[in-house]
Design a protein around this motif. Sequence first.
Motif: not given
Length: 307
Positions: A195-203
């Motif tokens: 979840q964090m990796h996906r967030f960082v990629a789009a944040a």
Amino acid sequence: MSTGRSSKARSLSIVAIAYLTAVAVGAAWLIAGPAAGAAWLDALIADVLGTVVIFVFSRAFRNSSFYDAYWSVIPPLLLLYWWLVAPNPDPLRTVLIAIVIVLWAIRLTGNWIYAFPGLHHEDWRYPKFKASAGRWEFFVDLFAIHLIPTAQVFLGMIPVYIAVTQPGPGLRWLAWTAFVVGIAAVAIEFVADLQMHRFVAAARPGEVMDRGLWSWSRHPNYFGEFTFWLSLALFGIAAAPAHWWWLGIGAIAMLAMFLGASIPMMEERSLQRRPDYAQVVNRIPRFLPRPPRASGRGSRSDGDSAG
């Protein structure tokens, strides 16, 4: 291949050489060195020697992040050694604990490899530690960044030594409970990382995370990590119930480190870099998960909280 990928591949190759050297030195001690009289002590000496090898690489390349993966690479090797020298290990308990540790090690090491940009990068905490030490920087690097974490992980692995070397089935129900707790811990960490990796990629810059597991706890990864070490303690107690009063010391030490050092440092950095993180602090528990409170659309999460 891009320059960035080439740099990362070269860096990972150098780190791999460091770890192979460390493991070879530890193995050489176990094979040819004088016996200490107890398998746990032999393993501890080998572990410390391996840590010193990693420290030498850290100093040579001026990057203490050489040590980062040591946390997850060494525990399966400790388990394997104790399994090989145990005169009569309980097969079921040993297999259950092996599954938990191997899955944990694969997840944590894989997550480190995924996030590791290369040897041009060093964990932001290490320069801070060393800069604050002044003329004692060498010793802070050796002890605080390398040897103390090694000792802490080894302490957390002592219940594994008991579980593997203690003959007899012990408390079967507790061994299965420990297995379920351990698998759940690995799952929590895996989902939190994903979840964090996906967030960082789009944040967008300044966004903070309050979604998924991160809406239940500000640090679900640390909660999962503590739960993993708790499961190892339960395996030890399952093998030797009379020693329950001290077999949880390693897990307690991990909890103290997370609550007393790791999480406060993450929280301070997040508050400094992302003003909206204060709202997350007000709404989401720091460590123990609980269902999120009903609220309007919140802000997203902090990539640095991934830790």
